[in-house]
Design a protein around this motif. Structure first.
Motif, mmCIF file in Angstrom:
data_model
loop_
_atom_site.group_PDB
_atom_site.id
_atom_site.type_symbol
_atom_site.label_atom_id
_atom_site.label_comp_id
_atom_site.label_asym_id
_atom_site.label_seq_id
_atom_site.Cartn_x
_atom_site.Cartn_y
_atom_site.Cartn_z
ATOM 1 N N LEU A 197 -36.546 102.651 51.937
ATOM 2 C CA LEU A 197 -37.632 102.903 52.880
ATOM 3 C C LEU A 197 -38.999 102.947 52.195
ATOM 4 C CD1 LEU A 197 -36.028 105.635 55.188
ATOM 5 C CD2 LEU A 197 -35.917 103.135 55.379
ATOM 6 N N GLY A 198 -39.019 103.047 50.880
ATOM 7 C CA GLY A 198 -40.285 103.052 50.150
ATOM 8 C C GLY A 198 -41.080 104.333 50.283
ATOM 9 N N ALA A 199 -40.424 105.444 50.600
ATOM 10 C CA ALA A 199 -41.144 106.712 50.776
ATOM 11 C C ALA A 199 -41.558 107.267 49.424
ATOM 12 C CB ALA A 199 -40.253 107.718 51.505
ATOM 13 N N ALA A 200 -42.842 107.513 49.258
ATOM 14 C CA ALA A 200 -43.371 107.978 47.974
ATOM 15 C C ALA A 200 -43.443 109.490 47.870
ATOM 16 C CB ALA A 200 -44.760 107.390 47.741
ATOM 17 N N THR A 201 -43.215 110.192 48.985
ATOM 18 C CA THR A 201 -43.228 111.655 48.942
ATOM 19 C C THR A 201 -42.027 112.188 49.717
ATOM 20 O OG1 THR A 201 -44.485 112.197 50.956
ATOM 21 C CG2 THR A 201 -45.740 111.553 48.998
ATOM 22 N N GLN A 202 -41.711 113.449 49.495
ATOM 23 C CA GLN A 202 -40.582 114.127 50.136
ATOM 24 C C GLN A 202 -41.019 115.547 50.456
ATOM 25 O OE1 GLN A 202 -37.110 113.462 50.847
ATOM 26 N NE2 GLN A 202 -37.113 115.544 51.692
ATOM 27 N N ALA A 203 -40.842 115.960 51.704
ATOM 28 C CA ALA A 203 -41.213 117.311 52.114
ATOM 29 C C ALA A 203 -39.980 118.208 52.150
ATOM 30 C CB ALA A 203 -41.881 117.292 53.483
ATOM 31 N N VAL A 204 -40.151 119.458 51.732
ATOM 32 C CA VAL A 204 -39.116 120.485 51.838
ATOM 33 C C VAL A 204 -39.670 121.584 52.729
ATOM 34 C CG1 VAL A 204 -37.708 122.174 50.609
ATOM 35 C CG2 VAL A 204 -38.165 119.935 49.579
ATOM 36 N N LEU A 205 -38.981 121.850 53.839
ATOM 37 C CA LEU A 205 -39.546 122.678 54.896
ATOM 38 C C LEU A 205 -38.555 123.773 55.303
ATOM 39 C CD1 LEU A 205 -40.812 119.624 56.972
ATOM 40 C CD2 LEU A 205 -42.168 121.019 55.394
ATOM 41 N N PRO A 206 -38.512 124.876 54.567
ATOM 42 C CA PRO A 206 -37.629 125.979 54.948
ATOM 43 C C PRO A 206 -38.208 126.758 56.122
ATOM 44 C CG PRO A 206 -38.859 126.559 52.979
ATOM 45 C CD PRO A 206 -39.211 125.129 53.297
ATOM 46 N N TYR A 207 -37.412 126.923 57.165
ATOM 47 C CA TYR A 207 -37.827 127.723 58.307
ATOM 48 C C TYR A 207 -37.275 129.137 58.148
ATOM 49 C CZ TYR A 207 -40.418 124.359 61.046
ATOM 50 O OH TYR A 207 -41.406 123.504 61.490
ATOM 51 N N ASP A 208 -37.692 129.751 57.054
ATOM 52 C CA ASP A 208 -37.377 131.146 56.745
ATOM 53 C C ASP A 208 -38.377 131.580 55.693
ATOM 54 O OD1 ASP A 208 -36.180 133.535 55.443
ATOM 55 O OD2 ASP A 208 -34.503 133.108 56.801
ATOM 56 N N GLU A 209 -39.162 132.592 56.007
ATOM 57 C CA GLU A 209 -40.241 133.015 55.103
ATOM 58 C C GLU A 209 -39.712 133.416 53.732
ATOM 59 O OE1 GLU A 209 -44.191 133.545 54.110
ATOM 60 O OE2 GLU A 209 -43.352 132.705 55.951
ATOM 61 N N ARG A 210 -38.456 133.865 53.681
ATOM 62 C CA ARG A 210 -37.887 134.280 52.400
ATOM 63 C C ARG A 210 -37.683 133.094 51.457
ATOM 64 N NH1 ARG A 210 -32.760 137.155 54.929
ATOM 65 N NH2 ARG A 210 -33.008 135.278 56.220
ATOM 66 N N LEU A 211 -37.674 131.884 51.988
ATOM 67 C CA LEU A 211 -37.514 130.686 51.168
ATOM 68 C C LEU A 211 -38.842 129.970 50.939
ATOM 69 C CD1 LEU A 211 -34.197 129.266 52.690
ATOM 70 C CD2 LEU A 211 -34.491 130.352 50.453
ATOM 71 N N LEU A 213 -40.859 130.000 48.561
ATOM 72 C CA LEU A 213 -41.054 129.495 47.202
ATOM 73 C C LEU A 213 -40.100 128.358 46.850
ATOM 74 C CD1 LEU A 213 -41.600 132.851 45.251
ATOM 75 C CD2 LEU A 213 -43.324 131.270 46.139
ATOM 76 N N LEU A 214 -39.207 127.997 47.771
ATOM 77 C CA LEU A 214 -38.253 126.926 47.475
ATOM 78 C C LEU A 214 -38.936 125.602 47.138
ATOM 79 C CD1 LEU A 214 -35.273 126.023 47.288
ATOM 80 C CD2 LEU A 214 -35.390 125.502 49.748
ATOM 81 N N TRP A 246 -43.094 118.153 47.904
ATOM 82 C CA TRP A 246 -44.028 119.189 48.321
ATOM 83 C C TRP A 246 -43.507 119.816 49.608
ATOM 84 C CZ3 TRP A 246 -46.839 118.056 52.974
ATOM 85 C CH2 TRP A 246 -46.624 116.764 53.473
ATOM 86 N N GLY A 247 -44.178 120.834 50.107
ATOM 87 C CA GLY A 247 -43.738 121.435 51.359
ATOM 88 C C GLY A 247 -44.252 122.840 51.531
ATOM 89 N N GLY A 248 -43.585 123.586 52.409
ATOM 90 C CA GLY A 248 -43.968 124.958 52.716
ATOM 91 C C GLY A 248 -43.085 125.495 53.817
ATOM 92 N N ALA A 249 -43.282 126.762 54.126
ATOM 93 C CA ALA A 249 -42.429 127.452 55.095
ATOM 94 C C ALA A 249 -42.925 127.238 56.516
ATOM 95 C CB ALA A 249 -42.371 128.938 54.767
ATOM 96 N N GLY A 250 -41.974 126.935 57.418
ATOM 97 C CA GLY A 250 -42.294 126.849 58.833
ATOM 98 C C GLY A 250 -42.218 128.248 59.454
ATOM 99 N N THR A 251 -43.013 128.505 60.452
ATOM 100 C CA THR A 251 -43.791 127.551 61.215
ATOM 101 C C THR A 251 -45.232 127.377 60.697
ATOM 102 O OG1 THR A 251 -44.490 129.297 62.774
ATOM 103 C CG2 THR A 251 -42.520 128.045 63.345
ATOM 104 N N ASN A 252 -45.583 128.082 59.635
ATOM 105 C CA ASN A 252 -46.964 128.000 59.136
ATOM 106 C C ASN A 252 -47.411 126.554 58.942
ATOM 107 O OD1 ASN A 252 -46.815 130.740 59.050
ATOM 108 N ND2 ASN A 252 -47.020 130.958 56.851
ATOM 109 N N VAL A 253 -46.542 125.762 58.310
ATOM 110 C CA VAL A 253 -46.954 124.410 57.936
ATOM 111 C C VAL A 253 -47.123 123.490 59.145
ATOM 112 C CG1 VAL A 253 -46.050 124.511 55.594
ATOM 113 C CG2 VAL A 253 -44.514 123.864 57.474
ATOM 114 N N GLN A 254 -46.583 123.890 60.305
ATOM 115 C CA GLN A 254 -46.813 123.086 61.500
ATOM 116 C C GLN A 254 -48.302 123.029 61.840
ATOM 117 O OE1 GLN A 254 -42.584 124.337 63.658
ATOM 118 N NE2 GLN A 254 -44.471 124.460 64.836
ATOM 119 N N HIS A 255 -49.029 124.037 61.375
ATOM 120 C CA HIS A 255 -50.455 124.134 61.695
ATOM 121 C C HIS A 255 -51.321 123.673 60.535
ATOM 122 C CE1 HIS A 255 -49.421 126.358 65.363
ATOM 123 N NE2 HIS A 255 -48.464 126.909 64.622
ATOM 124 N N SER A 256 -50.712 122.990 59.562
ATOM 125 C CA SER A 256 -51.507 122.448 58.460
ATOM 126 C C SER A 256 -51.266 120.952 58.320
ATOM 127 C CB SER A 256 -51.216 123.190 57.154
ATOM 128 O OG SER A 256 -49.830 123.190 56.863
#
Length: 396
Positions: A197-211, A213-214, A246-256
């Protein structure tokens, strides 16, 4: 196995000795793999802390980090752990020196290192040095004595459960056929996303605030392991290798950055991670959290047709959704072990060595050469760096 059991026994003995004393706070000093895994696990497993010790982390060589942390602690009730395989890591030694001076000596300093001699020269008695073997890479070291800070936070029993969860995933990966092998599938999807698919980035999106830092932990695990352009035999890799993770915890990242995930020009594959049973009683919040998790994965996959091009969502954007029944020491251990095995699968498919990091070493080497220049004792050979050093020194 005998060495590992002996190390666990020494960890338990030092843990018990610390618990019998006045120490209430422990500062873990390390960087990279000596920090990211324990820091993630201590934060993720906060519901399992036994309350005996408060564990803090000191990593960046920027002195403001040490200043802001230590001003909150009492030196009479604090111990430190210096984690460095070589015991030559610049950041760890600088921060360790600050901590040693603040404590008034090294009597409450511990070390995790393969170099007992250097730790002893720093003032740490061999009896307070836990082993870190040459064959254990830092980014794969949470399961070793590098996890001592985590054990102090969650206790010996919970730390053993973390290891049991990882061992369970190890057995699954070793024994399950490829068609039912979680790590094999994850690694295959990653290579497909990158090369087909040629994707140059990969997002990691834990929907749990405890994760939360994942993503940072996985940045090092994945990008330091797979960020190579030559194969293990020295020949060029004929395809693209690691994406930027790269990534971040949901739902915060839905608004970024989710706007770009849904309608940006470049599709970004995503790993969604959810936890079915939370460790809190706020059911309405959790139902909303899970609804958002499922909605985002569905929206990326299916999109939404609209006659207004600004409101049209093409869909067809790949994601993987992983669900944990609960976030426990065992399930966290299994999750992290799965990612480790996935990295190895990708390394095998690309033919690269996942266990070196010469790019990191180059930056360290140049920094060591530049350090005397920062105090005027030498001149950098690179003209641009020389001009920048002169500008910095002129403004001090």
């Amino acid at each position: 196995a005998r060495e590992a059991r002996a190390a666990r026994e020494r960890m338990d003995a030092l843990h018990a000795a610390l618990a019998d004393g006045p120490v209430t706070d422990v500062v873990s000093v390390g960087i990279g793999g000596s920090d990211l895994g324990p820091r993630l696990a201590v934060d993720a497993l906060r519901d399992f802390h036994d309350g005996r010790f408060r564990v803090h982390f000191l990593t960046n060589m920027d002195g403001s980090a040490a200043q802001h942390l230590l001003q909150r602690l009492d030196p009479a009730r604090t111990a430190g752990i210096l984690v460095s395989k070589s015991f030559g890591t610049q950041e760890t030694l600088l921060n360790g020196g600050i901590l040693r001076d603040w404590l008034g000596g090294s009597d409450r300093l511990f070390a995790v290192s393969a170099n007992t001699g250097r730790a002893e020269a720093f003032g740490i008695a061999p009896a307070r040095v836990l082993p870190m073997w040459d064959w254990v890479g830092g980014r794969y070291s949470l399961w070793s004595a590098v996890g001592f800070a985590l054990q102090l936070a969650i206790g010996r029993k919970a730390f053993a459960q973390l290891l049991d969860g990882a061992a369970l995933m190890d057995r699954h990966v070793r024994e399950a056929p490829v068609a039912h092998n979680l790590a094999a599938w994850h690694g295959l999807f990653a290579v497909w996303n990158r090369n087909a698919l040629g994707a140059a980035t990969q997002a990691v999106l834990p929907y749990d605030e405890r994760l939360a830092l994942l993503p940072s932990y996985l940045q090092q695990l994945v990008m330091e392991s797979l960020g190579k352009s030559v194969r293990a035999d020295g020949s060029p890799v004929p395809v693209s290798t690691v994406p930027v993770l790269w990534g971040g915890a949901g739902t915060n990242v839905q608004h970024s950055f989710f706007q770009a995930l849904h309608q940006g020009t470049d599709p970004v594959p995503a790993d969604f991670i959810g936890v079915i049973r939370p460790a809190h009683g706020h059911e309405e919040n959790h139902r909303a959290l899970m609804a958002n998790l499922l909605a985002q994965a569905e929206a990326l996959a299916n999109g939404a047709v609209h006659e207004d091009p600004h409101r049209h969502h093409a869909g067809g954007r790949p994601s993987t959704l992983m669900l944990l029944d609960e976030l426990t020491p065992a399930s966290l251990g299994a999750l992290l072990a799965m990612y480790e095995h996935s990295v190895y699968v990708q390394a095998v498919l690309w033919g690269i060595n996942a266990f070196d990091q010469w790019g990191v070493e180059l930056g360290k080497k140049i920094a060591g050469e530049l350090l005397p220049a920062m105090s005027g004792q030498s001149q950098p050979s690179d003209p641009i760096t020389r001009a920048l050093v002169a500008e910095i020194r002129a403004r001090r």
